[in-house]
Design a protein around this motif. Structure first.
Motif, PDB file in Angstrom:
ATOM      1  N   VAL B 152       0.845  -1.200   0.000  1.00  0.00           N
ATOM      2  CA  VAL B 152       0.000   0.000   0.000  1.00  0.00           C
ATOM      3  C   VAL B 152       0.883   1.254   0.000  1.00  0.00           C
ATOM      4  O   VAL B 152       0.491   2.304  -0.519  1.00  0.00           O
ATOM      5  N   GLY B 153       2.084   1.109   0.569  1.00  0.00           N
ATOM      6  CA  GLY B 153       3.010   2.237   0.593  1.00  0.00           C
ATOM      7  C   GLY B 153       3.318   2.715   2.002  1.00  0.00           C
ATOM      8  O   GLY B 153       3.836   3.816   2.195  1.00  0.00           O
ATOM      9  N   TRP B 154       3.006   1.880   2.986  1.00  0.00           N
ATOM     10  CA  TRP B 154       3.218   2.253   4.383  1.00  0.00           C
ATOM     11  C   TRP B 154       4.356   1.426   4.985  1.00  0.00           C
ATOM     12  O   TRP B 154       4.294   0.197   4.992  1.00  0.00           O
ATOM     13  N   SER B 155       5.325   2.123   5.557  1.00  0.00           N
ATOM     14  CA  SER B 155       6.435   1.406   6.187  1.00  0.00           C
ATOM     15  C   SER B 155       6.116   1.063   7.647  1.00  0.00           C
ATOM     16  O   SER B 155       6.874   0.357   8.302  1.00  0.00           O
ATOM     17  N   SER B 156       5.016   1.586   8.147  1.00  0.00           N
ATOM     18  CA  SER B 156       4.592   1.229   9.506  1.00  0.00           C
ATOM     19  C   SER B 156       3.068   1.182   9.501  1.00  0.00           C
ATOM     20  O   SER B 156       2.441   1.364   8.465  1.00  0.00           O
ATOM     21  N   GLY B 157       2.499   0.959  10.682  1.00  0.00           N
ATOM     22  CA  GLY B 157       1.040   0.894  10.756  1.00  0.00           C
ATOM     23  C   GLY B 157       0.578  -0.315  11.531  1.00  0.00           C
ATOM     24  O   GLY B 157       1.348  -0.925  12.279  1.00  0.00           O
ATOM     25  N   ASP B 158      -0.671  -0.669  11.311  1.00  0.00           N
ATOM     26  CA  ASP B 158      -1.272  -1.736  12.107  1.00  0.00           C
ATOM     27  C   ASP B 158      -2.297  -2.461  11.236  1.00  0.00           C
ATOM     28  O   ASP B 158      -2.521  -2.086  10.079  1.00  0.00           O
ATOM     29  N   GLY B 159      -2.921  -3.481  11.795  1.00  0.00           N
ATOM     30  CA  GLY B 159      -3.929  -4.186  11.008  1.00  0.00           C
ATOM     31  C   GLY B 159      -4.371  -5.459  11.673  1.00  0.00           C
ATOM     32  O   GLY B 159      -3.823  -5.880  12.696  1.00  0.00           O
ATOM     33  N   VAL B 160      -5.372  -6.071  11.076  1.00  0.00           N
ATOM     34  CA  VAL B 160      -5.913  -7.321  11.597  1.00  0.00           C
ATOM     35  C   VAL B 160      -6.728  -7.975  10.468  1.00  0.00           C
ATOM     36  O   VAL B 160      -7.266  -7.263   9.607  1.00  0.00           O
ATOM     37  N   PHE B 161      -6.772  -9.295  10.467  1.00  0.00           N
ATOM     38  CA  PHE B 161      -7.662  -9.967   9.514  1.00  0.00           C
ATOM     39  C   PHE B 161      -9.071 -10.024  10.101  1.00  0.00           C
ATOM     40  O   PHE B 161      -9.245 -10.257  11.303  1.00  0.00           O
ATOM     41  N   CYS B 162     -10.046  -9.781   9.260  1.00  0.00           N
ATOM     42  CA  CYS B 162     -11.448  -9.713   9.684  1.00  0.00           C
ATOM     43  C   CYS B 162     -12.277 -10.784   8.974  1.00  0.00           C
ATOM     44  O   CYS B 162     -11.909 -11.231   7.903  1.00  0.00           O
ATOM     45  N   PRO B 163     -13.422 -11.139   9.561  1.00  0.00           N
ATOM     46  CA  PRO B 163     -14.296 -12.101   8.875  1.00  0.00           C
ATOM     47  C   PRO B 163     -15.059 -11.459   7.721  1.00  0.00           C
ATOM     48  O   PRO B 163     -16.273 -11.286   7.781  1.00  0.00           O
ATOM     49  N   GLY B 164     -14.324 -11.092   6.689  1.00  0.00           N
ATOM     50  CA  GLY B 164     -14.934 -10.540   5.486  1.00  0.00           C
ATOM     51  C   GLY B 164     -14.773  -9.039   5.369  1.00  0.00           C
ATOM     52  O   GLY B 164     -14.527  -8.325   6.347  1.00  0.00           O
ATOM     53  N   GLY B 165     -14.926  -8.578   4.141  1.00  0.00           N
ATOM     54  CA  GLY B 165     -14.716  -7.169   3.839  1.00  0.00           C
ATOM     55  C   GLY B 165     -15.733  -6.243   4.483  1.00  0.00           C
ATOM     56  O   GLY B 165     -15.421  -5.100   4.819  1.00  0.00           O
ATOM     57  N   SER B 166     -16.951  -6.722   4.667  1.00  0.00           N
ATOM     58  CA  SER B 166     -17.955  -5.873   5.316  1.00  0.00           C
ATOM     59  C   SER B 166     -17.512  -5.524   6.729  1.00  0.00           C
ATOM     60  O   SER B 166     -17.631  -4.379   7.167  1.00  0.00           O
ATOM     61  N   MET B 167     -17.010  -6.511   7.437  1.00  0.00           N
ATOM     62  CA  MET B 167     -16.519  -6.261   8.795  1.00  0.00           C
ATOM     63  C   MET B 167     -15.311  -5.324   8.752  1.00  0.00           C
ATOM     64  O   MET B 167     -15.180  -4.432   9.587  1.00  0.00           O
ATOM     65  N   SER B 168     -14.424  -5.525   7.804  1.00  0.00           N
ATOM     66  CA  SER B 168     -13.259  -4.635   7.694  1.00  0.00           C
ATOM     67  C   SER B 168     -13.719  -3.201   7.481  1.00  0.00           C
ATOM     68  O   SER B 168     -13.187  -2.268   8.100  1.00  0.00           O
ATOM     69  N   ASN B 169     -14.692  -3.020   6.617  1.00  0.00           N
ATOM     70  CA  ASN B 169     -15.206  -1.664   6.378  1.00  0.00           C
ATOM     71  C   ASN B 169     -15.850  -1.083   7.641  1.00  0.00           C
ATOM     72  O   ASN B 169     -15.729   0.118   7.908  1.00  0.00           O
TER      73      ASN B 169
END
Lengths: 506, 506
Positions: B152-169
């Protein structure tokens, strides 16, 4: 133009445009890999995964493990032999939750039929939203949910499988809100009075998470006291409802728990139902953990009154060992409330001019779009051993837990916190150095360090895994959880022996 | 007492208390069943599932299918032979989403390495919340998310896997709200001004579902116009922000889409980022579908500006064929916002006196408790073919889609709705009876019935599956989606031939 590009690209890759061999992997190679890998999965994760002569976990320091696994993702791919050893390594260094010495969570053990259901689900790889792409699973989910509802005591109703119990509990809270204030869907919470929700202080943390996520706010969750067993104090519930009213909030929703996470306590559902009826509140039962007692003639009295709830969360992935994830959200409503509350009527998915009965497209009952198939593993296991077989397993788990508590009382150094109601047994191990020192000033401080120290040793030696935690002012204690149908009395004895062995010098 | 009960119960079941043979199933029997069932899964769901000589679906009327499958759950269990034929039946009557003639959803095709990752995940059956029970997967998820963020272009940051894109949104919307108004977590929306969120009229319906679920309300979602390609009209976005302000709402959050569901359109991210910066709004990019273009040097210009977003949803289960579910929610923030927003600090899971680095217990970054392991399938596939291999697949899918559109233009009776930007191709098939009749009064009415009629025929004959839908006033059209790396030019030709064959008499 692009056609030529494609031909050229395929030629460059040594690929024939009219065959399956694209980008280095033919179906034949892939299928060969799949079969080879399955043999390794079987040997490393299944056979060794349940073998008492193998460790339940192979502890590695994170930095060391990262090196061992060589996790980096690179530009170029690897050979099948390299990949097969990666499969082996992932299995080797993962915790064996199927192992008879894994008691760390509310899930453990393996049911081979459920596992086959999971493997088939993954291979078929479809989404549970329309009859069009999931004909078998739409019908199967309906049958499974109907059966679970009938065990709750409902001859009609609705439901959906959710990605975990926390989500199921959130669905309940959202549904109750929409049921009482349907304008919330369009207008948001600003159009509503301040709401209040109620849950016991030993209930699952997902009630707090849900209140925050749904915009209700954790300040509007009223924490209801529990009694000595950990069950909700119904008088305090009524008191908290009055308190909320006096503070200008509108009581909406009561989360009762059937099987609390740590102590395995059951809230008094009939009493709570009376209160909910009296005050016009939505009654939800978080039976994620305890719902499976419904199978047992002997123990289902624990959830007496569950049929009076408006909604129930029940996770077969816990006590029924279906494997993660399998969380049923069940609703008593028969007015299509679930769909009305969650639907967005996407025209690309839920076309209204399909050639089949479109009520079979159940995807709009959830806030998800794509949704994993969670019914097959439970269905296949149920087919395999029947309702009676599942009932026997529940009775057996109770008996195992009772045995564990009884044996503990015969041994010096083990102290039960409470008489267990369910299959959770909470206890302290008191090493010889602390026995008889209950009245010394640093006793609690020293005892609170025992469980973490034993835990570190058990993990590093890989002999057993049991969880510990503090709770309600009680210092760190172990929580033993019996779930797996393959656990024997010998495993119970081993668990006690091992904690003694690991902790006696502390 | 219970000990005696247990001995008795075990004796009654013919079970030895000290062996594994409990409740009718020993490990040996279970493992034998697993191996036999895997052979059937391989034959019926894998080998036949990708065979062009087999049907993509075996259509059955729901009532008939229910009978064929004998779905009822009974008191008693079944023999292994009966269960094996159930495995066979479930595979037989399920839609073959791995099949080269399945183009119905944004997922299709099989990657064997990812499939092995899924089977291993299911066998290990653990939850992705603590290093304690998921050491390999905690580290692996971190590596995979870091890699996706770097793309994406980020050398840092955070995140998590979600149960589907709707939940991610939804996570994105909740995070933006907490970021701007941290009091919302405790106090709820009543303590906030009325919020406004913005999304294009062709964006995914999860934005509406999310606004409803989070208590914001769908009325507070401002629908931004799209241009002829289906991309968000940035001028209209700015207009809608002003409109919301004038209506007394506080603009909070813009959902930009990279790859819309139906048309595959990309919103102008750089322009939207300018507007979000100017107005101080959270910019989320729903790149669930289109994020994978980041692999392609040739096509990543479509998401230029994505690095300026605050958060991104990216579903490798779509274009990267990892299998359902695999949805990454990525955040640019480096202040632990994700955990602060979602955490509940459960003491039974996230003990603060563990013997290892407790920042590895990432479970409190999500609103779930138990969470499926979604990283292994992507990691193993990536290891197998490398970043370059994945890039080639993306380029190839684009080329295939271009070929499909070009071939269509050579044929009478096919009409593209728009020049495709991505791998979605939207078109009408116009049967001979309707050609040249564009100006007749019932033309649109008649044409709108063509796609549903062809769809019914393709499903009943089981030769191919392609989706259709109306959109923005355009009557029912087909949406062809190319994803699978195993699709050939011949499959593209077949698709056109088949639609012609099925529809020419309409």
């Amino acid at each position: 133009m692009t056609y030529l590009f494609l031909r050229a690209a395929q030629k460059m890759n040594g690929v024939n445009a009219h065959c399956e061999d694209v980008l280095g992997f033919s179906h034949a190679e892939g299928q060969h890999f799949l079969n080879e890998a399955f043999k390794i999965i079987f040997e490393e994760a299944v056979r060794k995964g349940i073998d008492k002569n193998e460790k339940v976990c192979v502890w590695q320091d994170p930095a060391q493990l990262e090196k061992l696994l060589d996790l980096d993702l690179r530009d170029c791919g690897e050979t099948h032999d390299q990949l097969l050893s990666r499969v082996r390594d992932v299995a080797k260094y993962s915790v064996k939750t199927n192992h008879p010495r894994f008691f760390n969570q509310l899930y453990s053990g393996v049911d081979y039929h459920a596992l086959v259901g999971r493997l088939l689900t993954e291979t078929l790889n479809t989404s549970q939203y329309t009859y069009e792409v999931a004909p078998v699973f739409v019908l199967m989910e309906r049958v499974v949910l109907t059966k679970l509802r009938s065990m709750v005591g409902w001859s009609s109703g609705d439901g959906v499988f959710c990605p975990g119990g926390s989500m199921s509990n959130m669905f309940a809270m959202n549904l109750s809100r929409y049921h009482t204030f349907p304008q919330v869907k369009q207008q948001g919470l600003w159009s509503l009075p301040r709401l209040a929700v109620f849950t016991s202080q030993e209930s699952h943390y997902s009630v707090m998470k849900g209140a925050a996520f749904l915009g209700i706010g954790t300040d509007h969750v009223y924490s209801v006291k529990t009694n000595q067993q950990g069950s909700m104090d119904a008088d305090d519930l009524e008191g908290k409802i009055m308190l909320a009213r006096s503070q200008g909030a509108v009581p909406l929703y009561v989360n009762a728990t059937a099987g609390t996470t740590v102590r395995g306590a059951f809230d008094p559902l009939d009493r709570i139902a009376d209160i909910c009826e009296k005050h016009g509140l939505w009654m939800h039962v978080d039976a994620a953990w305890g719902g499976s007692v419904l199978f047992s003639e002997k123990h289902r009295h624990l959830v007496k009154g569950i049929d009076r709830a408006n909604s129930v969360t029940w996770n077969p992935h816990k006590m029924l060992t279906t494997g993660l994830q399998c969380s049923a959200f069940l609703v008593r409503d028969t007015t299509n409330l679930l769909q009305r509350c969650h639907s967005a009527n996407a025209t690309y998915l839920f076309q209204q001019d399909k050639f089949y009965d479109m009520s079979l497209d159940t995807g709009d009952k959830t806030v998800q779009c794509g949704r994993k198939v969670d019914c097959l593993k439970l269905w296949l296991m149920w087919k395999a051993i029947g309702t009676k077989g599942l009932a026997e397993r529940i009775d057996r788990a109770f008996a195992m837990a009772r045995y564990f508590a009884e044996e503990m009382e015969k041994r010096e150094g083990f102290q039960l916190l409470y008489e267990p109601q369910f299959v959770n047994t909470c206890f302290w191990y008191i090493p010889p150095s602390l026995r008889g020192k209950e009245n010394t000033t640093d006793y609690k401080d020293r005892l609170s360090k025992v469980a973490p120290a034993i835990k570190e040793r058990m993990m590093k030696q890989g002999t057993i895994m049991v969880g510990y935690q503090p709770l309600n002012g009680e210092i760190n204690f172990f929580r033993m959880v019996v779930v797996s149908p393959h656990i024997s009395l010998r495993d119970m004895d081993f668990c006690l022996d091992e904690i003694e062995r690991l902790g006696k010098d502390l």
